[in-house]
Write a protein that holds these residues in place. Structure first.
Motif, PDB file in Angstrom:
ATOM      1  N   GLU A  50      -2.939 -11.866  -9.103  1.00  0.00           N
ATOM      2  CA  GLU A  50      -2.999 -10.695  -9.890  1.00  0.00           C
ATOM      3  C   GLU A  50      -4.596  -9.989  -9.783  1.00  0.00           C
ATOM      4  N   SER A  51      -5.559 -10.861  -9.308  1.00  0.00           N
ATOM      5  CA  SER A  51      -6.963 -10.471  -9.339  1.00  0.00           C
ATOM      6  C   SER A  51      -7.039  -9.464  -8.170  1.00  0.00           C
ATOM      7  N   GLU A  52      -5.958  -9.474  -7.183  1.00  0.00           N
ATOM      8  CA  GLU A  52      -6.068  -8.823  -5.999  1.00  0.00           C
ATOM      9  C   GLU A  52      -5.672  -7.411  -6.272  1.00  0.00           C
ATOM     10  N   PRO A  54      -6.382  -5.472  -9.424  1.00  0.00           N
ATOM     11  CA  PRO A  54      -6.759  -5.723 -11.075  1.00  0.00           C
ATOM     12  C   PRO A  54      -6.878  -4.610 -11.958  1.00  0.00           C
ATOM     13  N   GLU A  55      -7.012  -3.328 -11.183  1.00  0.00           N
ATOM     14  CA  GLU A  55      -6.978  -2.093 -11.940  1.00  0.00           C
ATOM     15  C   GLU A  55      -5.777  -1.376 -11.662  1.00  0.00           C
ATOM     16  N   LYS A  56      -5.432  -0.313 -12.535  1.00  0.00           N
ATOM     17  CA  LYS A  56      -4.559   0.823 -12.247  1.00  0.00           C
ATOM     18  C   LYS A  56      -4.880   1.444 -11.009  1.00  0.00           C
ATOM     19  N   GLY A  57      -3.520   1.562 -10.403  1.00  0.00           N
ATOM     20  CA  GLY A  57      -3.833   2.027  -8.843  1.00  0.00           C
ATOM     21  C   GLY A  57      -4.108   1.220  -7.825  1.00  0.00           C
ATOM     22  N   SER A  58      -4.199  -0.247  -8.242  1.00  0.00           N
ATOM     23  CA  SER A  58      -4.665  -1.129  -7.126  1.00  0.00           C
ATOM     24  C   SER A  58      -3.276  -1.388  -6.444  1.00  0.00           C
ATOM     25  N   PHE A  59      -3.539  -1.781  -5.205  1.00  0.00           N
ATOM     26  CA  PHE A  59      -2.310  -2.248  -4.391  1.00  0.00           C
ATOM     27  C   PHE A  59      -2.665  -3.170  -3.215  1.00  0.00           C
ATOM     28  N   LYS A  60      -1.689  -3.747  -2.762  1.00  0.00           N
ATOM     29  CA  LYS A  60      -2.107  -4.727  -1.725  1.00  0.00           C
ATOM     30  C   LYS A  60      -0.657  -4.826  -0.910  1.00  0.00           C
ATOM     31  N   LEU A  61      -0.806  -5.003   0.491  1.00  0.00           N
ATOM     32  CA  LEU A  61       0.287  -5.414   1.223  1.00  0.00           C
ATOM     33  C   LEU A  61       0.699  -6.772   0.978  1.00  0.00           C
ATOM     34  N   ARG A  85       9.056   0.902   2.805  1.00  0.00           N
ATOM     35  CA  ARG A  85       9.955   1.399   3.819  1.00  0.00           C
ATOM     36  C   ARG A  85      10.411   2.838   3.075  1.00  0.00           C
ATOM     37  N   CYS A  86      10.036   3.986   3.713  1.00  0.00           N
ATOM     38  CA  CYS A  86      10.452   5.656   2.892  1.00  0.00           C
ATOM     39  C   CYS A  86      11.933   5.195   3.037  1.00  0.00           C
ATOM     40  N   ARG A  87      12.533   5.954   2.098  1.00  0.00           N
ATOM     41  CA  ARG A  87      13.954   5.960   2.019  1.00  0.00           C
ATOM     42  C   ARG A  87      14.580   7.028   2.642  1.00  0.00           C
ATOM     43  N   HIS A  88      13.839   7.917   3.271  1.00  0.00           N
ATOM     44  CA  HIS A  88      14.330   8.855   4.140  1.00  0.00           C
ATOM     45  C   HIS A  88      14.544   8.368   5.656  1.00  0.00           C
ATOM     46  N   ARG A  89      13.808   8.098   6.660  1.00  0.00           N
ATOM     47  CA  ARG A  89      13.858   7.725   8.003  1.00  0.00           C
ATOM     48  C   ARG A  89      13.007   6.324   8.312  1.00  0.00           C
ATOM     49  N   ALA A  90      12.836   5.534   7.136  1.00  0.00           N
ATOM     50  CA  ALA A  90      12.441   4.046   7.119  1.00  0.00           C
ATOM     51  C   ALA A  90      11.015   3.912   7.527  1.00  0.00           C
ATOM     52  N   ALA A  91      10.161   5.076   7.672  1.00  0.00           N
ATOM     53  CA  ALA A  91       8.720   4.608   7.996  1.00  0.00           C
ATOM     54  C   ALA A  91       8.174   3.805   6.712  1.00  0.00           C
ATOM     55  N   THR A  92       7.042   3.077   7.198  1.00  0.00           N
ATOM     56  CA  THR A  92       6.248   2.649   6.221  1.00  0.00           C
ATOM     57  C   THR A  92       5.508   3.596   5.549  1.00  0.00           C
ATOM     58  N   VAL A  93       5.307   3.320   4.352  1.00  0.00           N
ATOM     59  CA  VAL A  93       4.564   4.389   3.400  1.00  0.00           C
ATOM     60  C   VAL A  93       3.023   3.836   3.146  1.00  0.00           C
ATOM     61  N   CYS A  94       2.770   2.810   3.597  1.00  0.00           N
ATOM     62  CA  CYS A  94       1.492   2.281   3.424  1.00  0.00           C
ATOM     63  C   CYS A  94       0.880   1.339   4.581  1.00  0.00           C
ATOM     64  N   GLU A  95      -0.125   1.421   5.264  1.00  0.00           N
ATOM     65  CA  GLU A  95      -0.732   0.636   6.295  1.00  0.00           C
ATOM     66  C   GLU A  95      -2.041  -0.066   5.985  1.00  0.00           C
ATOM     67  N   VAL A  96      -2.471   0.505   4.831  1.00  0.00           N
ATOM     68  CA  VAL A  96      -3.825  -0.403   4.401  1.00  0.00           C
ATOM     69  C   VAL A  96      -3.472  -1.552   3.687  1.00  0.00           C
ATOM     70  N   LYS A  97      -4.177  -2.408   4.159  1.00  0.00           N
ATOM     71  CA  LYS A  97      -3.932  -3.780   3.586  1.00  0.00           C
ATOM     72  C   LYS A  97      -3.963  -3.959   2.083  1.00  0.00           C
ATOM     73  N   LYS A  98      -5.081  -3.320   1.562  1.00  0.00           N
ATOM     74  CA  LYS A  98      -5.683  -3.174   0.077  1.00  0.00           C
ATOM     75  C   LYS A  98      -6.168  -2.153  -0.199  1.00  0.00           C
ATOM     76  N   GLY A  99      -6.374  -1.675  -1.610  1.00  0.00           N
ATOM     77  CA  GLY A  99      -7.158  -0.642  -2.061  1.00  0.00           C
ATOM     78  C   GLY A  99      -6.750   0.049  -3.298  1.00  0.00           C
ATOM     79  N   LYS A 100      -6.999   1.076  -3.527  1.00  0.00           N
ATOM     80  CA  LYS A 100      -6.608   1.931  -4.789  1.00  0.00           C
ATOM     81  C   LYS A 100      -6.147   3.342  -4.335  1.00  0.00           C
ATOM     82  N   THR A 101      -5.255   3.688  -4.986  1.00  0.00           N
ATOM     83  CA  THR A 101      -4.540   5.036  -4.791  1.00  0.00           C
ATOM     84  C   THR A 101      -3.775   5.527  -6.164  1.00  0.00           C
ATOM     85  N   SER A 102      -3.507   6.957  -5.741  1.00  0.00           N
ATOM     86  CA  SER A 102      -2.547   7.222  -6.972  1.00  0.00           C
ATOM     87  C   SER A 102      -1.029   7.655  -6.553  1.00  0.00           C
TER      88      SER A 102
END
Length: 424
Positions: A50-52, A54-61, A85-102
């Motif tokens: 969970e520490s990876e 930690p905040e709202k908007g945090s993500f990791k692969l 995996r995008c539900r349309h044509r299967a492309a990954t929707v994230c390639e950044v290993k970890k970070g913060k996003t909306s």
């Protein structure tokens, strides 16, 4: 003369009642595919701490078996694990290993997803007709539960709750392991990632294998001071044990005096931590807290192996990710004290570098023998791999058999679970 390799339909031929493992267990690509389906798709798999996130908007692969996933914390603070995996044509929707996003957006056609995986928007939706439902086209979500900050996910909606899968004994040892926070929450400090040309089960066998320690890690032992070397001489002392904790989990208690880091705090501080203790005193920490922190810095006295992909090893987390029948990714995750003294966390990192790091004495030696095991399976395919050491004097434990510190009890625990899951 060539001998036919056992097929996965004959489980006794793959893992026998006499604790012999067939060579094809490490080599058969068809067997590997079945393992991904029947094990990694059907059980709880560790994905993050969970520490990876930690905040709202945090993500990791992360990964659940071969499947790439995103671990994200939404605006309400809830953790989600979703297929990348995008539900349309299967492309990954994230390639950044970890970070913060909306949000997450597919780079191919612009489909946008929320932190909870819901489909928020897509260009020109009218071309799908009036009956197109955004609610039915979000990222695929996995069932997600946590224990002591360790986040697990599963595709299996019918599996028992995570705490039941772990069981009381495993939870007890996780609780003890997390005392390495020294009174502070445990957090991830960083990690060392590498890939080894080996089957995933080669590594699964290693974490509760004390038998290899004085051979493979002889160079590490030679770098220690006398008192520390004596502490790590657990094979000759024979005070420890290995125990089957059920559901494929096992523990190897190497240094029983370090089982509970809150015990025996009045014991003399080891010479190797004397300077750290003085630095903490100089920062104003009271003596009782100094002793608690210093004892926690050195790590716990055991390895806890959780089936199928994570272990709590002395002072770090080890995570395996199967990539192919003969390739496995490994993460060695350094942990420290969230909000604790910087000096203590520096000491933790130095200890991690000494054994687990890429220039350390542990990881390179382990990786070398793992690779040599895989190479060795190219010859004598009819010869079994033996994991029967210590059966002769095993005794009943709390949840399963308990054996000598050098016994292969932990491996048999994992293969018993492997066999159970593969038979479904």
């Amino acid at each position: 003369m060539s001998h036919p390799m056992p097929k996965f339909s004959d489980l006794d031929a793959l893992y026998s009642p006499e604790a012999k493992v067939a060579t094809s267990m490490y080599e058969d690509p068809e067997l590997f595919k079945v393992e991904m389906e029947r094990i990694f798709h059907r059980t709880w798999v560790w994905v993050a701490h969970e520490s990876e996130v930690p905040e709202k908007g945090s993500f990791k692969l992360s990964n659940v078996g071969l499947e790439p996933v995103i671990v994200a914390r939404d605006r309400k603070g809830v953790l989600h694990v979703m297929i990348n995996r995008c539900r349309h044509r299967a492309a990954t929707v994230c390639e950044v290993k970890k970070g913060k996003t909306s949000s997450f957006q597919c780079p191919y056609h612009g489909w946008g997803y929320g932190l909870d995986g819901s489909l928020r928007a897509l260009p020109y939706p009218e071309q799908y007709g009036d009956d197109f439902s955004k609610e039915q086209h979000g990222l695929q979500r996995l069932r997600t539960e946590s224990y002591q900050g360790m986040v697990f996910a599963t595709f299996n909606e019918e599996i028992e709750p995570l705490e039941d899968f772990l069981g009381p004994q495993v939870r007890h040892y996780i609780d003890l392991f997390m005392k390495q926070g020294g009174g502070f929450p445990v957090k991830v400090l960083g990690e060392h990632q590498f890939s080894v040309p080996m089957n995933w089960k080669v590594q699964l066998e290693n974490t509760t294998d004390a038998y290899h320690f004085p051979v493979v890690h002889k160079s590490f032992m030679q770098t220690l001071d006398g008192a520390t070397e004596d502490m790590f001489d657990f094979l000759d002392k024979g005070k420890g044990w290995v125990e089957d904790l059920g559901n494929g989990h096992s523990i190897m208690m190497m240094i029983p005096e370090l089982e509970d880091l809150d015990a025996d705090l009045d014991a003399p501080i080891p010479d190797r931590f004397a300077d750290l203790a003085e630095e903490l005193r100089g920062e104003g920490y009271p003596e009782d807290q100094v002793r608690k922190i210093v004892r926690a810095v050195g790590g716990a006295g055991f390895n806890l192996n959780l089936f199928p992909n994570v272990s709590f090893s002395l002072a770090f987390f080890r995570v395996l990710t199967p990539v192919a029948v003969d390739r496995t990714d490994i993460r060695h995750i350094a942990i420290g004290m969230d909000g604790g003294p910087a000096a203590a966390n520096r000491a933790r990192i130095r200890l991690h570098e000494h054994f687990q790091g890429p220039m350390g004495f542990g990881s390179p030696d382990d990786a070398e023998v793992w690779e040599r095991v895989q190479r060795g399976t190219q010859g004598g395919e009819q010869l079994p791999i033996l994991v029967n050491r210590g059966i002769v004097d095993e005794e009943p434990g709390t949840s399963g058999p308990r054996g000598h510190i050098s016994a292969e009890t932990g491996m048999r625990a994992a293969y018993k679970m492997w066999k159970r899951m593969m038979s479904v």
